[in-house]
Design a protein around this motif. Structure first.
Motif, PDB file in Angstrom:
ATOM      1  N   ALA A 386       0.742  -1.039  -0.150  1.00  0.00           N
ATOM      2  CA  ALA A 386       0.024  -0.112  -0.044  1.00  0.00           C
ATOM      3  C   ALA A 386       0.928   1.112  -0.051  1.00  0.00           C
ATOM      4  CB  ALA A 386      -0.882  -0.054   1.053  1.00  0.00           C
ATOM      5  N   PHE A 387       0.342   2.280  -0.597  1.00  0.00           N
ATOM      6  CA  PHE A 387       1.033   3.605  -0.624  1.00  0.00           C
ATOM      7  C   PHE A 387       0.852   4.162   0.842  1.00  0.00           C
ATOM      8  CE2 PHE A 387       0.381   3.534  -5.121  1.00  0.00           C
ATOM      9  CZ  PHE A 387       1.574   3.778  -5.464  1.00  0.00           C
ATOM     10  N   ASP A 388       1.545   5.155   1.323  1.00  0.00           N
ATOM     11  CA  ASP A 388       1.376   5.785   2.670  1.00  0.00           C
ATOM     12  C   ASP A 388       0.287   6.279   2.729  1.00  0.00           C
ATOM     13  OD1 ASP A 388       3.937   4.815   3.286  1.00  0.00           O
ATOM     14  OD2 ASP A 388       4.878   6.760   3.123  1.00  0.00           O
ATOM     15  N   TYR A 389      -0.375   7.076   1.825  1.00  0.00           N
ATOM     16  CA  TYR A 389      -1.541   7.969   2.016  1.00  0.00           C
ATOM     17  C   TYR A 389      -2.803   7.048   2.267  1.00  0.00           C
ATOM     18  CZ  TYR A 389      -3.589   6.474  -2.565  1.00  0.00           C
ATOM     19  OH  TYR A 389      -4.285   5.850  -3.732  1.00  0.00           O
ATOM     20  N   GLN A 390      -2.724   5.728   1.872  1.00  0.00           N
ATOM     21  CA  GLN A 390      -3.749   4.601   2.339  1.00  0.00           C
ATOM     22  C   GLN A 390      -3.511   4.224   3.719  1.00  0.00           C
ATOM     23  OE1 GLN A 390      -2.309   2.330  -0.956  1.00  0.00           O
ATOM     24  NE2 GLN A 390      -4.215   2.800  -2.131  1.00  0.00           N
ATOM     25  N   LEU A 391      -2.185   4.221   3.971  1.00  0.00           N
ATOM     26  CA  LEU A 391      -1.929   3.913   5.470  1.00  0.00           C
ATOM     27  C   LEU A 391      -2.458   4.580   6.249  1.00  0.00           C
ATOM     28  CD1 LEU A 391      -0.435   1.776   7.531  1.00  0.00           C
ATOM     29  CD2 LEU A 391       1.716   3.217   7.132  1.00  0.00           C
ATOM     30  N   TYR A 392      -1.986   6.123   5.955  1.00  0.00           N
ATOM     31  CA  TYR A 392      -2.587   7.274   6.835  1.00  0.00           C
ATOM     32  C   TYR A 392      -4.129   7.172   7.146  1.00  0.00           C
ATOM     33  CZ  TYR A 392       2.053   9.279   6.872  1.00  0.00           C
ATOM     34  OH  TYR A 392       3.320   9.789   7.004  1.00  0.00           O
ATOM     35  N   GLU A 393      -4.795   6.953   6.235  1.00  0.00           N
ATOM     36  CA  GLU A 393      -6.394   6.706   6.129  1.00  0.00           C
ATOM     37  C   GLU A 393      -6.504   5.818   7.025  1.00  0.00           C
ATOM     38  OE1 GLU A 393      -8.789   9.051   5.187  1.00  0.00           O
ATOM     39  OE2 GLU A 393      -6.676  10.366   4.685  1.00  0.00           O
ATOM     40  N   ALA A 394      -5.997   4.546   7.119  1.00  0.00           N
ATOM     41  CA  ALA A 394      -6.364   3.517   7.975  1.00  0.00           C
ATOM     42  C   ALA A 394      -5.729   3.828   9.572  1.00  0.00           C
ATOM     43  CB  ALA A 394      -5.376   2.183   7.529  1.00  0.00           C
ATOM     44  N   VAL A 395      -4.681   4.465   9.631  1.00  0.00           N
ATOM     45  CA  VAL A 395      -4.235   4.939  11.134  1.00  0.00           C
ATOM     46  C   VAL A 395      -5.125   5.783  11.546  1.00  0.00           C
ATOM     47  CG1 VAL A 395      -2.405   5.781  12.322  1.00  0.00           C
ATOM     48  CG2 VAL A 395      -1.870   4.443  10.410  1.00  0.00           C
TER      49      VAL A 395
END
Length: 575
Positions: A386-395
């Protein structure tokens, strides 16, 4: 003799030049394209190439003299089975030596381009760990450059050499110059030996071997076992958000701020560090050798010890005994009722991250979780997951859920967009710089700054400490070289935001990876007598760090030496 040496020299240089032309055509074409590449970096690289050619010329002369000093007239014995048997053995030996030479050469080339400054301990570690979840592009590149290319070069060169040896008598017999396979084998033996020693120096093999024979007592003298410490927690326990940023260092700053770039690649992160706590005026931290790759840095920052491979073996890195003696931040917090979660957008199995953190008090949510929850899929992700922008949304969603539980939490996350080579270009990356990697860093800086801004506007922020660190130095060669060419000290990025009220930062500190462990504990308002944990020191106290006590180089040196304590206790070999 002079004519023989001259002929050998010309032949050697011819094959050397042909190899460079075929294999490095694109690279050296760039050096000659002065319209686009006339700058200090490439001029210096061209100078280095010319020096390398001169050294090779000297090696040619040396080999020629050595061969002809040892030369004996060939004994021709047609039809002799014994002679034919020797020829076959010599033929096989030629190919073996050729393959070894090319293997070492291509490995050196790959490491130089992709892992400048790579310690041998990291190579050893990755030989024994799970490669599941690694970038397929990187794995394919390793297979091609370190297996397929050497094999192909061996076959092609072997055919050319056989042809050259067979017909050398037609060209050189008039001057008494007869090339024999034994001459070629001797030359290849010298070359492969030279490549071996050169590669060994590049990856610090000999320093590693030296450390294996020197026993260190650093752990017996300096290690503070966290499992034996009484920790006094504040009445209201603070939350922790810990962000590991892939390959983030202060060399990404602008030149005027101690970096290597005319325009900072990470202006938002520079401002964050300037306006919060860094202990040394935003000069970064020293990355220890045993903490210079991702999992090693994560262990160092959460357990206060490096990931030493002096005594490591395949049976140590497994689900049940991955560094069982390393008492970590996760265990300290877990014992006090914290919810510990580790989130990242790649496969948790890579490098045994699941083995270590699940055994030390964390629940991991990786790419599988992100896909199941719909944050990413195989179509809109990248080769790591996953890209980081996707990770940030999950976080963000995870933080909202955790804060609603009314239990203290530690949410640790690991980004990936700034992974070498060249970073991962997500839909939000803009072309602000000529260098793609710089664009990825700039995008990562904006995204992380936006995430921190979001956290600071949440109800739980008042009682939450945020720590941001780069896990290790940049590994992309071109980016690494830009930083190196400007003489910038390679230091990791870090900043502590909103620690507990009783935390008064000290200044002008010399800190390393292991000092984050006790400093993180202290930033949560937790108190204990020693102000030391593992091999680290609490930077909110006046306690001397081991880097300040011994010096960074000496501290690194003793950590690279063999330790009975580390192998018996940390790796669990005693039991």
């Amino acid at each position: 003799m002079i004519i023989k040496i001259l002929v050998f020299f010309i032949v050697h240089i011819f094959f050397y030049g042909a190899f460079l032309y075929i294999y490095n055509l694109n690279q050296y074409y760039e050096y000659l394209n002065f319209l686009d590449y006339l700058n200090d970096y490439h001029i210096n690289s061209l100078e280095a190439f010319l020096k390398h050619t001169l050294l090779n010329s000297a090696l040619s002369v040396f080999l020629a003299i050595l061969l002809f000093i040892c030369e004996k007239k060939p004994k021709i014995s047609i039809g002799c089975k014994r002679t034919e048997h020797k020829k076959n053995k010599s033929f096989i030996l030629t190919y073996v030596l050729l393959f070894i030479s090319f293997l070492l050469l291509f490995i050196y080339r790959y490491l130089s381009q992709n892992y400048p400054g790579l310690p041998f301990s990291q190579l050893i570690f990755h030989l024994f760990t799970n490669h599941e979840g690694a970038s397929q592009e990187i794995m394919l590149k390793i297979i091609l450059e370190c297996a397929v290319y050497p094999l192909g070069a061996t076959l092609l060169s072997g055919i050319l050499l056989s042809f050259f040896i067979r017909y050398s008598v037609l060209f050189f017999n008039q001057i008494g110059f007869l090339i024999q396979r034994k001459h070629v084998n001797l030359m290849l033996l010298v070359l492969s030996s030279a490549f071996f020693f050169y590669l060994g120096d590049k990856v610090a093999l000999f320093k590693y071997i030296e450390g294996s024979f020197i026993h260190s007592s650093i752990y017996e003298e300096e290690y503070v076992d966290p499992s034996e410490i009484f920790f006094e927690f504040p009445e209201k326990k603070r939350n922790l958000i810990y962000v590991f940023v892939e390959s983030l260092e202060i060399g990404d700053y602008a030149i005027e701020n101690g970096g290597a770039f005319a325009q900072s690649c990470i202006p938002e992160l520079y401002d964050l560090a300037e306006n919060n706590i860094t202990f040394n005026n935003n000069k970064g931290y020293d990355v220890l050798d045993g903490c210079s790759w991702t999992i090693a840095s994560m262990i160092g920052q959460t357990s206060g010890i490096p990931l030493s491979t002096q005594g490591i073996s395949g049976d140590i890195i497994n689900r049940y005994s991955y560094m069982p003696g390393a008492y970590s931040l996760g265990e300290i917090l877990n014992k006090e009722g914290y919810i510990n979660e580790l989130m990242f957008g790649s496969d948790k199995a890579f490098a045994g991250r699941d083995y270590f953190f699940e055994n030390h008090g964390y629940e991991i949510k990786d790419i599988t979780y992100l896909r199941e929850m719909g944050y990413t899929n195989t179509e809109n992700g990248n080769e790591w997951g996953a890209f980081d922008y996707q990770l940030y949304e999950a976080v963000k969603d995870e933080l909202i859920e955790l804060s609603a539980l009314n239990e203290p939490f530690n949410l640790t996350m690991l980004t990936v967009d700034t992974h070498f080579p060249g970073g991962l270009v997500c839909p939000f990356c803009k072309e602000e710089y000529e260098n793609q990697y710089a664009n990825v860093y700039a995008c990562a800086s904006k995204q992380l700054d936006s995430f921190i801004d979001w956290v600071q506007n949440q109800p739980f922020y008042e009682n939450t400490t945020i720590i941001i660190t780069g896990d290790h130095h940049t590994m992309d060669k071109s980016f690494f070289s830009i930083i190196d060419e400007h003489g910038v000290s390679k230091k990791g990025y870090y900043v502590i935001i909103n620690p507990a009220e009783n935390c008064t930062p000290t200044e002008k500190r010399v800190l390393t990876t292991v000092d984050f462990f006790p400093t993180t504990v202290a930033s949560l308002g937790i108190q204990w007598k020693e102000n030391r944990l593992g091999l680290g020191a609490n930077l909110f106290s006046e306690e001397e760090t081991l880097a300040e006590k011994y010096g960074v180089d000496e501290f690194n040196k003793v950590l690279n030496q063999y330790s009975d304590y580390y192998n018996n206790i940390m790796l669990g070999k005693a039991g």
